[in-house]
Design a protein around this motif. Structure first.
Motif, PDB file in Angstrom:
ATOM      1  N   ARG A 232       5.946  10.880  -4.837  1.00 15.71           N
ATOM      2  CA  ARG A 232       4.711  11.187  -4.130  1.00 15.71           C
ATOM      3  C   ARG A 232       3.689  11.636  -5.165  1.00 15.71           C
ATOM      4  O   ARG A 232       4.048  12.136  -6.239  1.00 15.71           O
ATOM      5  N   PHE A 233       2.410  11.451  -4.834  1.00 13.82           N
ATOM      6  CA  PHE A 233       1.334  11.850  -5.730  1.00 13.82           C
ATOM      7  C   PHE A 233       0.308  12.686  -4.967  1.00 13.82           C
ATOM      8  O   PHE A 233      -0.893  12.522  -5.120  1.00 13.82           O
ATOM      9  N   ASN A 234       0.828  13.603  -4.166  1.00 10.08           N
ATOM     10  CA  ASN A 234      -0.027  14.428  -3.329  1.00 10.08           C
ATOM     11  C   ASN A 234      -0.423  15.743  -3.986  1.00 10.08           C
ATOM     12  O   ASN A 234      -0.867  16.671  -3.327  1.00 10.08           O
ATOM     13  N   ASP A 235      -0.267  15.823  -5.298  1.00  7.71           N
ATOM     14  CA  ASP A 235      -0.729  16.973  -6.073  1.00  7.71           C
ATOM     15  C   ASP A 235      -1.355  16.466  -7.370  1.00  7.71           C
ATOM     16  O   ASP A 235      -0.877  15.493  -7.965  1.00  7.71           O
ATOM     17  N   GLN A 236      -2.401  17.146  -7.793  1.00  5.56           N
ATOM     18  CA  GLN A 236      -3.122  16.711  -8.989  1.00  5.56           C
ATOM     19  C   GLN A 236      -2.226  16.676 -10.224  1.00  5.56           C
ATOM     20  O   GLN A 236      -2.359  15.807 -11.079  1.00  5.56           O
ATOM     21  N   ILE A 261       1.846   7.578   5.479  1.00  2.00           N
ATOM     22  CA  ILE A 261       1.759   9.019   5.220  1.00  2.00           C
ATOM     23  C   ILE A 261       0.975   9.344   3.952  1.00  2.00           C
ATOM     24  O   ILE A 261       0.880  10.508   3.560  1.00  2.00           O
ATOM     25  N   LEU A 262       0.401   8.337   3.308  1.00  5.13           N
ATOM     26  CA  LEU A 262      -0.351   8.586   2.084  1.00  5.13           C
ATOM     27  C   LEU A 262      -1.596   9.420   2.376  1.00  5.13           C
ATOM     28  O   LEU A 262      -2.322   9.172   3.330  1.00  5.13           O
ATOM     29  N   THR A 263      -1.843  10.409   1.514  1.00  2.39           N
ATOM     30  CA  THR A 263      -3.067  11.196   1.632  1.00  2.39           C
ATOM     31  C   THR A 263      -4.233  10.412   1.028  1.00  2.39           C
ATOM     32  O   THR A 263      -4.051   9.410   0.333  1.00  2.39           O
ATOM     33  N   LYS A 264      -5.448  10.883   1.286  1.00  2.00           N
ATOM     34  CA  LYS A 264      -6.633  10.235   0.705  1.00  2.00           C
ATOM     35  C   LYS A 264      -6.577  10.259  -0.813  1.00  2.00           C
ATOM     36  O   LYS A 264      -6.941   9.273  -1.465  1.00  2.00           O
ATOM     37  N   ASN A 265      -6.144  11.374  -1.366  1.00  2.00           N
ATOM     38  CA  ASN A 265      -6.055  11.461  -2.823  1.00  2.00           C
ATOM     39  C   ASN A 265      -5.006  10.509  -3.387  1.00  2.00           C
ATOM     40  O   ASN A 265      -5.186   9.929  -4.464  1.00  2.00           O
ATOM     41  N   GLU A 266      -3.899  10.352  -2.677  1.00  2.00           N
ATOM     42  CA  GLU A 266      -2.887   9.396  -3.119  1.00  2.00           C
ATOM     43  C   GLU A 266      -3.443   7.976  -3.089  1.00  2.00           C
ATOM     44  O   GLU A 266      -3.229   7.194  -4.022  1.00  2.00           O
ATOM     45  N   ARG A 267      -4.141   7.625  -2.019  1.00  2.00           N
ATOM     46  CA  ARG A 267      -4.720   6.289  -1.920  1.00  2.00           C
ATOM     47  C   ARG A 267      -5.693   6.035  -3.064  1.00  2.00           C
ATOM     48  O   ARG A 267      -5.675   4.964  -3.678  1.00  2.00           O
ATOM     49  N   ILE A 275      -1.865   0.293  -8.708  1.00  2.00           N
ATOM     50  CA  ILE A 275      -0.466   0.331  -8.282  1.00  2.00           C
ATOM     51  C   ILE A 275      -0.378  -0.299  -6.894  1.00  2.00           C
ATOM     52  O   ILE A 275      -1.009   0.181  -5.948  1.00  2.00           O
ATOM     53  N   THR A 276       0.367  -1.380  -6.772  1.00  2.00           N
ATOM     54  CA  THR A 276       0.568  -2.046  -5.491  1.00  2.00           C
ATOM     55  C   THR A 276       1.661  -1.337  -4.714  1.00  2.00           C
ATOM     56  O   THR A 276       2.757  -1.096  -5.240  1.00  2.00           O
ATOM     57  N   VAL A 277       1.366  -0.986  -3.475  1.00  2.00           N
ATOM     58  CA  VAL A 277       2.335  -0.280  -2.630  1.00  2.00           C
ATOM     59  C   VAL A 277       3.204  -1.285  -1.887  1.00  2.00           C
ATOM     60  O   VAL A 277       2.700  -2.163  -1.171  1.00  2.00           O
ATOM     61  N   ILE A 278       4.517  -1.169  -2.069  1.00  2.00           N
ATOM     62  CA  ILE A 278       5.496  -1.918  -1.289  1.00  2.00           C
ATOM     63  C   ILE A 278       5.872  -1.025  -0.113  1.00  2.00           C
ATOM     64  O   ILE A 278       6.606  -0.048  -0.264  1.00  2.00           O
ATOM     65  N   ASP A 279       5.313  -1.339   1.043  1.00  2.00           N
ATOM     66  CA  ASP A 279       5.468  -0.494   2.225  1.00  2.00           C
ATOM     67  C   ASP A 279       6.783  -0.833   2.917  1.00  2.00           C
ATOM     68  O   ASP A 279       6.861  -1.712   3.773  1.00  2.00           O
ATOM     69  N   MET A 280       7.823  -0.113   2.517  1.00  2.00           N
ATOM     70  CA  MET A 280       9.174  -0.389   2.998  1.00  2.00           C
ATOM     71  C   MET A 280       9.978   0.899   2.928  1.00  2.00           C
ATOM     72  O   MET A 280       9.812   1.667   1.968  1.00  2.00           O
TER      73      MET A 280
END
Length: 303
Positions: A232-236, A261-267, A275-280
């Motif tokens: 996850r990348f939900n923190d700086q 569930i990605l946050t705006k900052n993660e997006r 980075i291409t997200v494989i949504d699985m």
């Protein structure tokens, strides 16, 4: 469903397109053309309740149980660790982190599969040492682990230490067929932890210049992409380290993540980093990577 979504320039791949992309990633990993970047979420493949914390928030809770921190920082691992270091001393923080991660983390099917591949570089962004354990159990003698270390216990310009899989400390600059890079440290073999805000002050000051990143990592990423799994990348702090580690790498970059569930900052981070997200679901992705016919979840297979 076969969908390619564009969420503010973020590419999210679903359905059979995601399966095909995952197959490409599997082939690239097998050919040593891609670098696995492992996150703590990977531990949930072996158990719904891993033996060690698998989120920064869980570490914050474990530290809080030992020394309650002010409510405004209570869920922030880095701030809670800093509070303990200031009030109880660095040795106490070190000892408590060693207690929290003392139980061996069970390697997953993905750890086992990666340990058999001829990878030049594996990046493990958590403290649990499951990847190291798996490499040792596979009988690998051609692996060097390079760990980030806190400057609190060091004199001079030391950012990392190197170890072989038996735990022997090696000379700086040591390399091997496979380099396991643990930028935040690891419980084994020497309980090195970058965890408090103070641990990162000098690192973040220098990281834009790439000084804390080992030369062998900078060299081996040049012609490869990164494959993020369990992250996850939900923190700086997490975003900064990932951004700098992948800096000047060739790409392409993929991440197995739940897009919902990605946050705006993660997006923003994922889009800006291409980075291409494989949504699985992670269990499905792991099963496809290792060639299993069933998805892996919480230590159980389901159809």
């Amino acid at each position: 469903m076969n969908t390619i979504l564009n969420l503010g320039h973020l590419v999210v791949i679903q359905g059979s397109f995601a399966e095909k992309l995952l197959d490409l990633a599997r082939n690239a990993l097998g050919a040593d053309e891609m670098i696995p970047y492992l996150g703590p979420g990977l531990l949930r493949l072996s158990s719904a309740e891993p033996s060690v914390p698998c989120t920064p928030e869980a570490i914050a809770a474990a530290l809080n149980s030992r020394a309650p921190a002010p409510s405004k920082i209570r869920t922030n691992m880095w701030s809670v660790a800093q509070f303990i270091e200031q009030r109880r001393h660095r040795r106490t923080l070190q000892a408590w982190m060693a207690e929290i991660f003392a139980a061996p983390a069970a390697p997953t099917v993905l750890h086992t599969w990666l340990a058999r591949l001829p990878l030049s570089l594996i990046i493990d962004s958590w403290y649990d040492s499951a990847m190291r354990t798996t490499l040792a159990e596979a009988g690998r003698t051609d692996v060097v682990e390079i760990q980030g270390v806190t400057r609190a216990n060091e004199f001079g310009d030391i950012w990392t230490k190197a170890y072989d899989l038996s735990g022997t400390e090696l000379e700086p600059g040591s390399a091997a067929k496979t380099v396991l890079y643990t930028p935040h440290g690891s419980i084994r073999p020497a309980a090195n932890f970058l965890v408090a805000d103070s641990d990162y002050v000098e690192v973040l000051t220098e990281i834009d210049l790439q000084t804390p990143i080992p030369d062998v990592v900078k060299e081996r990423r040049t012609y490869r992409g990164l494959f993020f799994v369990g992250c996850r990348f939900n923190d700086q702090m997490l975003r900064t380290f990932a951004r700098q580690i992948m800096k000047r790498s060739k790409g392409p970059h993929y991440a197995v993540m739940d897009a919902a569930i990605l946050t705006k900052n993660e997006r923003r981070f994922l889009a800006a980093s291409a980075i291409t997200v494989i949504d699985m679901p992670l269990g499905e992705a792991a099963a496809r990577l290792v060639g299993s016919g069933t998805a892996v979840d919480g230590g159980q297979d389901f159809r």
